[in-house]
Design an enzyme around this catalytic site. Sequence first.
Site, PDB file in Angstrom:
ATOM      1  N   SER A   1       0.867  -1.169   0.000  1.00  0.00           N
ATOM      2  CA  SER A   1       0.000   0.000   0.000  1.00  0.00           C
ATOM      3  C   SER A   1       0.906   1.222   0.000  1.00  0.00           C
ATOM      4  CB  SER A   1      -0.896  -0.030   1.236  1.00  0.00           C
ATOM      5  OG  SER A   1      -1.638   1.160   1.329  1.00  0.00           O
TER       6      SER A   1
ATOM      7  N   LYS B   1      -1.225  -1.197  -4.414  1.00  0.00           N
ATOM      8  CA  LYS B   1      -2.352  -0.337  -4.027  1.00  0.00           C
ATOM      9  C   LYS B   1      -1.833   1.082  -3.872  1.00  0.00           C
ATOM     10  CE  LYS B   1      -4.782   0.183   0.415  1.00  0.00           C
ATOM     11  NZ  LYS B   1      -5.523  -0.563   1.457  1.00  0.00           N
TER      12      LYS B   1
ATOM     13  N   LYS C   1      -2.796   5.072  -2.844  1.00  0.00           N
ATOM     14  CA  LYS C   1      -3.761   5.933  -2.166  1.00  0.00           C
ATOM     15  C   LYS C   1      -4.090   7.098  -3.089  1.00  0.00           C
ATOM     16  CE  LYS C   1      -3.977   3.895   1.915  1.00  0.00           C
ATOM     17  NZ  LYS C   1      -5.240   3.472   2.548  1.00  0.00           N
TER      18      LYS C   1
ATOM     19  N   ASP D   1      -7.104   3.227  -3.278  1.00  0.00           N
ATOM     20  CA  ASP D   1      -7.835   3.353  -2.002  1.00  0.00           C
ATOM     21  C   ASP D   1      -8.024   4.830  -1.702  1.00  0.00           C
ATOM     22  OD1 ASP D   1      -8.904   3.186   0.542  1.00  0.00           O
ATOM     23  OD2 ASP D   1      -7.216   2.082   1.419  1.00  0.00           O
TER      24      ASP D   1
ATOM     25  N   GLU E   1     -11.073   0.959  -3.488  1.00  0.00           N
ATOM     26  CA  GLU E   1     -11.390   0.761  -2.072  1.00  0.00           C
ATOM     27  C   GLU E   1     -11.988   2.017  -1.453  1.00  0.00           C
ATOM     28  OE1 GLU E   1      -8.035  -0.947  -0.027  1.00  0.00           O
ATOM     29  OE2 GLU E   1      -8.863  -0.589   1.966  1.00  0.00           O
TER      30      GLU E   1
ATOM     31  N   ASP F   1     -13.819  -1.078   3.073  1.00  0.00           N
ATOM     32  CA  ASP F   1     -12.906  -1.190   4.216  1.00  0.00           C
ATOM     33  C   ASP F   1     -13.620  -0.577   5.426  1.00  0.00           C
ATOM     34  OD1 ASP F   1     -10.926  -0.686   6.139  1.00  0.00           O
ATOM     35  OD2 ASP F   1      -9.458   0.141   4.769  1.00  0.00           O
TER      36      ASP F   1
ATOM     37  N   LYS G   1     -10.064  -6.221   8.183  1.00  0.00           N
ATOM     38  CA  LYS G   1      -9.046  -5.933   9.190  1.00  0.00           C
ATOM     39  C   LYS G   1      -9.636  -6.415  10.513  1.00  0.00           C
ATOM     40  CE  LYS G   1      -7.440  -1.725   6.883  1.00  0.00           C
ATOM     41  NZ  LYS G   1      -7.267  -0.259   6.978  1.00  0.00           N
TER      42      LYS G   1
ATOM     43  N   GLY H   1      -4.304  -3.858   6.319  1.00  0.00           N
ATOM     44  CA  GLY H   1      -3.234  -3.588   7.283  1.00  0.00           C
ATOM     45  C   GLY H   1      -3.443  -2.260   7.973  1.00  0.00           C
TER      46      GLY H   1
END
Length: 387
Positions: A143, A169, A171, A197, A222, A247, A271, A299
Amino acid sequence: MTGATKLHVDRIVLREVRLALREPFRISSGLVTDRRIAILQLFDVSGASTWSECVAFQDPNYTSETIDTAWLAITKWLAPRVLGRTIDGPASVRAILEKNIRGHNMAKAAVEMGCWGLAAELSGQPLSLLLGGTRDRVATGISIGIQASPDALVKRASAALEAGYRKIKVKIQPGQDVEYVRAVRRSLGAKVDIMADANSAYTLADADHLAALDVFELIMLEQPLGDDDLVRHATLQRRLMTPICLDESITSVDRAEDMITLESGRIINIKPGRVGGFSAAKAIHDVAAAARMPVWCGGMLESGIGRAYNVALASLPNFSLPGDLSPSARYWARDVVSPEWTMDGDGMVHVPLSRPGLGVDVDVDRLDALTIRHEELRSTAAMEVVA
Ligand code: OSB
Ligand code: MG
């Protein structure tokens, strides 16, 4: 699942450690530089002990919990529920913590997962097998936080691919999205599994803008919308080709069922901290499997202690997509466990199956050196005996 090892937790040592990230991690809702982490050590009357981690951040910018609210919840309401009592097994802990205590999922998870860790020690089993894990290696994704420019992001993404990561991934947030994703897709090519995400940075008014991501064939997008939203995500999913992964919105088994019913997305990031622990995480895994919905393990920039739990969880059968399970060296100059978590050249983290419990040793001297507060919790009955 063998949830049948009886537990008698008579002491919990709660501490806060401060661990510096190797580099700051930026998401749309905030920045993490140093990680303040609550670590629990749980002791059974038999003499067995284990460690667990509370994943709450310093600020309430991911969920409403923080390390300070978790500290309060654990000391005042949650630890007293388990201390000094006989518990049938780790699978019973969730109900004990849920009854008339609303919310505080990350605080609950730290206690509940610690009980699973303790049961693994007591029953002489690796945590993965106690939980019902079926994999000996779990696929790893990276990520990557929001970067200053598309070029900077491309550099990181290429290095990650080179290192073996199986999923990239990135952001995103308004103003740093389409161009960033375009640059990464162009540079990595069509075959690489890429996802984005947003950590709730958009609204339904951005639906057309988000639909512009469809051409990049992301494996998922996400949490684009509100952190507690399901209905608007369903509307957005109808507008997008890209599968939505939730998420923040999935805080319980019921919310996962609602997501499936409403078609708010097609994939779940589980998670265990966010959903209140392993029993809930496993139940969400099961309802998703029944709906043929893939899940993967998210995570929270965990230390090697929390990572042990994530790796065990990710070994369950329906964790069919790579998790946010980077090796220790991605986050820390030095982890608090040995051996540190590593990834092989195929981007796989090995599930420790050759010893009972978490599968790693905690470096207690290092943990002591990093500890900035500490509180010892005992059952009232035990305290009377001591007094
Ligand atoms: O949304 O998954 C998230 C980190 C901080 C807050 C939220 C998230 C993340 C990550 C980190 O993506 C994943 C990791 O631990 O490597
Ligand atoms: Mg996320």
